[in-house]
Design a protein around this motif. Structure first.
Motif, mmCIF file in Angstrom:
data_model
loop_
_atom_site.group_PDB
_atom_site.id
_atom_site.type_symbol
_atom_site.label_atom_id
_atom_site.label_comp_id
_atom_site.label_asym_id
_atom_site.label_seq_id
_atom_site.Cartn_x
_atom_site.Cartn_y
_atom_site.Cartn_z
ATOM 1 N N LYS A 273 0.831 -1.193 0.000
ATOM 2 C CA LYS A 273 0.000 0.000 0.000
ATOM 3 C C LYS A 273 0.874 1.254 0.000
ATOM 4 C CE LYS A 273 -4.078 1.103 2.617
ATOM 5 N NZ LYS A 273 -4.723 0.922 3.917
ATOM 6 N N ALA B 62 -2.677 -0.469 -5.108
ATOM 7 C CA ALA B 62 -4.002 -0.733 -4.559
ATOM 8 C C ALA B 62 -4.586 -1.942 -5.266
ATOM 9 C CB ALA B 62 -4.913 0.473 -4.756
ATOM 10 N N THR C 207 -13.359 -6.378 -0.073
ATOM 11 C CA THR C 207 -12.879 -6.573 1.290
ATOM 12 C C THR C 207 -13.199 -5.348 2.135
ATOM 13 O OG1 THR C 207 -10.768 -5.721 0.582
ATOM 14 C CG2 THR C 207 -11.005 -8.090 0.615
ATOM 15 N N LEU C 208 -14.477 -5.066 2.268
ATOM 16 C CA LEU C 208 -14.870 -3.919 3.090
ATOM 17 C C LEU C 208 -15.190 -4.390 4.507
ATOM 18 C CD1 LEU C 208 -17.186 -1.999 0.613
ATOM 19 C CD2 LEU C 208 -14.771 -1.651 1.083
ATOM 20 N N ASN D 76 -14.536 3.232 5.667
ATOM 21 C CA ASN D 76 -13.929 2.187 4.856
ATOM 22 C C ASN D 76 -12.922 2.767 3.882
ATOM 23 O OD1 ASN D 76 -14.676 -0.766 4.891
ATOM 24 N ND2 ASN D 76 -16.648 0.178 5.324
ATOM 25 N N GLU E 278 -14.208 0.452 -3.163
ATOM 26 C CA GLU E 278 -12.810 0.012 -3.233
ATOM 27 C C GLU E 278 -12.001 0.937 -4.142
ATOM 28 O OE1 GLU E 278 -11.345 -2.386 -1.609
ATOM 29 O OE2 GLU E 278 -12.817 -3.924 -1.077
ATOM 30 N N LYS F 292 -11.290 4.036 -2.434
ATOM 31 C CA LYS F 292 -10.208 3.771 -1.486
ATOM 32 C C LYS F 292 -8.859 3.899 -2.190
ATOM 33 C CE LYS F 292 -9.889 -0.303 1.254
ATOM 34 N NZ LYS F 292 -10.636 -1.511 1.648
ATOM 35 N N GLU G 278 -9.555 0.871 14.085
ATOM 36 C CA GLU G 278 -8.947 -0.365 13.577
ATOM 37 C C GLU G 278 -9.441 -1.576 14.361
ATOM 38 O OE1 GLU G 278 -4.891 1.744 11.890
ATOM 39 O OE2 GLU G 278 -4.719 0.206 13.427
ATOM 40 N N ALA H 173 -12.581 -2.430 12.825
ATOM 41 C CA ALA H 173 -12.342 -3.021 11.509
ATOM 42 C C ALA H 173 -11.937 -4.484 11.648
ATOM 43 C CB ALA H 173 -11.257 -2.233 10.772
ATOM 44 N N ALA I 195 -10.159 -8.876 5.872
ATOM 45 C CA ALA I 195 -10.031 -7.585 5.202
ATOM 46 C C ALA I 195 -9.064 -6.692 5.963
ATOM 47 C CB ALA I 195 -11.398 -6.911 5.084
ATOM 48 N N ALA J 211 -5.954 -4.831 4.403
ATOM 49 C CA ALA J 211 -5.908 -3.370 4.412
ATOM 50 C C ALA J 211 -4.624 -2.864 5.053
ATOM 51 C CB ALA J 211 -7.121 -2.808 5.153
#
Lengths: 513, 340
Positions: A92, A97, A104-105, A114, A166, A169, B203, B206, B213, B217
């Motif tokens: 990331k 990305a 994948t939320l 999100n 997404e 994001k 977090e 989350a 996820a 992330a």
């Protein structure tokens, strides 16, 4: 977005250095080499398609770029410099990305959260600045031209909207490389077009895009360059404009069809199973086919085409909305695996770890499980004889095992599969449904499983085999039913079925002259 | 709600906001009804002393519930908190009886530290042992309890062995508010703030909402989980100090069975058992509700047996409410999406 059809040809060859480069990357899981020595570049301002059959290693590549897996050998380069991702956070940070096939939320968090997760705007006290977080989300949605409420929870968003979140994001992280793993699989045509216009404008702003899809019309519409993979290996990387769809398919499947899977010829007997116009909203539609005694019918198609879902509906694990299933001329009650089992059907599921076996129980207990359940439910009592028959099956299948009391988890994948088969064969079915019967097992055991299926058929059993492995389909099946996006795309006889004809049907292309 | 204004911010926001409020509002309503009913039957239930007792009794439970809430929000559970309370209480009581001159703040810091270490052990085992938290903390619940028993043997620390300033801490006020209550407010308020307004808190939500996820992330899942368990342990450690100060007598069985009260408070307070949603102050309210129920039943002269049954019913009710709300959201969202 206006010049969405801007032809990429004029910029081909005229690109700068690669934004991201995959260089000689290899990755194995256990003894299985998922990716072997694959190299290709992603250029800024260019969309790059990655294509290949199921299991060609595309998703493994994605996971390496996402920092989920680390390559065994070979390197990834970002802007010419070698990088090593210790985890998704590193990828990331490098500006990559990833939009996965399954979004994948976080369902409990708001859409705005999100988008901002891990990178929320902060106030002076290092608290999250909700106001500007919401404003950012709104600005991103405006830029994407979509109407979504940033304050609503992500739970319940449609797949298309989830994918837009997404993308938002990725935008908010100012991603320089956008990787999309089959983002269109669950989208309607309108939604695909909306997604593409967003992706094109990102590309035109200089992002490098990697796009995985099974739909060639999408690849030709969106991508400038294509990399083709087969069995974990790199086949070619070329400009899309220089390859015809035919070329692509040929390069994807081009493989020697060995004579590993001989199916004995059997004169088909009476019709066992008749599936008529079976439909389930949003999953499959108007599926009709027949299976006769002594016949092996393969359901082929891409992952997500609805093959397993159809068979699960036939067996009664899943419901169906309309249509009918008849077994030996009698209508089979829908939604009841018990009725299906009583009628003489057996289903060996795809994921033996999750659905087929109780790993911690002994082999013997596993084999007798379906009968034990039936026994308890129907109140019948023939425990002893029933167990004996189960054990004869494990012997018949030449399962290599120490003691029958050992836990199934201690067996190899191939032998686990045999235990699953034994378990269902012990119920004495007239029709056996097997879903990916040889996935993840070695070649030797594979051949044994094939030999077994063939001999079962010659004893008059009907077999329906769901398989993603073309050689297996072509070698074993008397008839091949190809599904595409929930519909029967083709029904091919043994003579008509070739790698090309099956793949063409699965991809929705007409067989070329 | 008009379904035709799809995607327009206003209805969605109202919808989400209303949803958040329902859970905590429900607890407040239950409290009001319960208190009103009890007070009509016996007006002394609203006397200053009675309110004070209720708040004091809530304080210890609320502190532990705040820590537990964080763990449950990450889709885990900490069953060792009762035993951690005992370790902390016994450590601090022994220390104070041996060194009567130590100030209260030292007792508090030591108690928190002992609890934090226990929480660290839990967190590391859960994360790196790859064992479900239920199993790990069930194990450490017995291990920690066993440690206290083997250390304390049959003996206990009595009130007369403890320094006066330590014991009076439980009854002293500041600005008219008992210290215990103040500490509980600060803990619940502080943890609420962390969970609501800071990155680490979001977090945690989350992680509980979707562990896979969260990994993808790039969230530091390991660190956050260990922090969650340390927080829960530290809260239980602090509760141990408050326990010792309030009751004066500490033996190895202190806090036995508390873990279930704490989990009950958290669940009744609206924290989803599968993680991802609920609030810390809701858990605090849950602790208050459970405490008020037990004292109200005593005032109403209802058999204590019913208290257990009522707590049980409340837990089931809370979980059913979660399911119901989830189903309702799913249905209403499907309706909205159907208009696309």
């Amino acid at each position: 977005m206006a010049d969405s059809s801007a032809k990429p040809d004029n910029r081909a060859g005229d690109h700068g250095p690669a934004r991201l480069e995959v260089a000689g990357v290899t990755k194995s899981f256990g003894a299985v080499a998922a990716v072997q020595g694959v190299s290709f570049p992603l250029f800024p301002g260019e969309a790059h398609a990655l294509v290949g059959e199921n299991g060609a290693g595309k998703s493994t590549i994605v996971k390496m770029l996402a920092g989920v897996h680390r390559p065994d050998t070979g390197t990834l380069r970002v802007d010419g410099a070698d990088v090593e991702f210790a985890g998704p956070a590193d990828a990331k940070a490098a500006g990559i990305a990833v939009i996965y096939q399954e979004p994948t939320l976080f369902p409990d968090l708001s859409v705005a959260e999100n988008i901002a997760i891990g990178n929320q705007p902060l106030t002076r006290l290092r608290q999250i600045d909700r106001k500007s977080m919401t404003a950012n989300a709104e600005a991103l949605f405006r830029r994407l031209g979509v109407h979504l409420d940033p304050g609503r929870p992500a739970r319940g968003l449609s797949i298309a909207d989830q994918q837009l979140v997404e993308i938002a994001k990725a935008l908010s992280a100012e991603a320089r490389v956008l990787i999309m793993d089959e983002p269109t699989a669950a989208l309607s045509a309108v939604e695909v077009e909306r997604l593409f216009s967003v992706v094109r404008s990102l590309r035109d702003e200089g992002a490098a895009i990697m796009f995985i899809s099974h739909r060639f019309e999408e690849i030709t519409a969106l991508c400038e360059r294509v990399t083709i993979m087969r069995d974990g290996k790199h086949v070619t990387t070329e400009l899309v404009s220089e390859l015809s769809v035919d070329d692509m398919i040929r390069k994807m499947v081009g493989r020697d069809l060995s004579a590993l899977f001989p199916k004995q010829d059997v004169e088909p007997g009476e019709v066992l199973l008749e599936v008529d116009k079976l439909s389930r909203e949003g999953v499959f539609r108007d599926i009709s086919f027949q299976v006769r005694e002594g016949e092996i019918v393969a359901l082929a198609g891409l992952v997500g085409a609805g093959r397993s879902e159809v068979m699960q509906a036939v067996f009664g694990v899943d419901p169906y909305d309309s249509g009918s299933v008849r077994f030996k001329k009698k209508k089979l009650k829908g939604g009841s695996p018990r009725a299906a089992m009583a009628a003489g059907l057996a289903l060996v599921p795809e994921d033996r770890r999750q659905q087929g076996l109780v790993m911690d129980l002994s082999i013997e207990r596993n084999v007798t499980l379906p009968r034990a359940r039936k026994l308890a439910r129907l109140g019948l009592l023939f425990g002893g004889s029933e167990r004996k028959s189960a054990l004869t099956w494990t012997e018949k299948l030449q399962t290599k095992l120490g003691k029958l009391s050992d836990a199934v988890g201690t067996l190899s994948g191939g032998n686990q599969q045999k235990v699953v088969l034994a378990k269902w064969l012990a119920t004495g079915p007239r029709l056996l449904i097997v879903d990916e019967p040889t996935r993840g097992i070695d070649v030797g055991t594979k051949a044994e499983v094939h030999r077994l299926l063939s001999s079962l058929a010659s004893d008059g059993m009907g077999v329906v085999m769901v398989s993603s492995e073309l050689p297996e389909v072509l070698g074993m099946a008397d008839r091949v039913i190809v599904l595409r996006e929930g519909k029967v795309a083709a029904e091919l006889t043994r003579a008509e079925a070739t790698e090309e004809s099956v793949m063409y049907a699965a991809m929705g292309q007409k067989v070329s002259a | 709600m008009t379904t035709s204004t799809l995607g327009a911010p206003a209805p969605g926001r109202r919808f989400a906001g209303g949803l958040l409020k329902t859970r905590e509002l429900g607890i407040v309503l239950a409290l009001v009804v319960l208190i009103a009913y009890t007070a009509i039957d016996n007006p002394r239930f609203l006397s200053g002393q009675s309110i004070r007792d209720n708040l004091l009794n809530t304080a210890i439970l609320a502190v532990m519930a705040a820590g537990q809430a964080v763990v449950v929000i990450t889709r885990n559970i900490d069953l060792s908190v009762g035993s951690v309370l005992a370790i902390s209480a016994f450590t601090v009581a022994t220390m104070m009886s041996d060194n009567p001159g130590l100030p209260m703040i030292v007792a508090i810091v030591v108690g928190i530290a002992v609890g934090a270490v226990a929480g660290l052990v839990n967190g590391v085992l859960v994360r790196y042992g790859k064992v479900p938290a239920l199993v790990v903390t069930l194990g450490t619940m017995y291990i920690f309890r066993g440690l206290v028993y083997s250390w304390a043997g049959g003996q206990q620390v009595n009130a007369d062995e403890l320094p006066a300033h330590f014991l009076s801490f439980a009854n002293d006020n500041i600005l008219g508010i008992p210290w215990l209550v103040l500490i509980a407010l600060v803990v619940v308020g502080g943890v609420s703030l962390m969970m609501r307004n800071y990155r680490i808190g979001r977090e945690m939500y989350a992680i509980g909402s979707s562990p896979d996820a969260a990994e993808l992330a790039g969230i530091k899942v390991a660190r956050n989980l260990i922090v969650a368990f340390i927080l829960s342990g530290a809260a239980a450690g602090l509760a141990g100090v408050l326990f010792a100060a309030r009751f004066g007598t500490v033996d190895a069985s202190a806090g036995t069975g508390y873990e279930l009260n704490v989990v009950a408070a958290v669940v009744v307070g609206g924290v989803a058992v599968f993680g991802g949603s609920g609030t810390v102050w809701g858990a605090g309210l849950g602790a208050l509700l459970l405490t008020v129920i037990s004292s109200a039943l005593a005032v109403l002269d209802i058999n204590q047996f019913w208290q257990q049954a009522i707590v049980g019913s409340l837990i089931i009710l809370a979980i059913c409410a979660d399911r119901l709300v989830a189903v309702r959201i799913a249905r209403s969202l499907r309706k909205r999406d159907a208009h696309v």
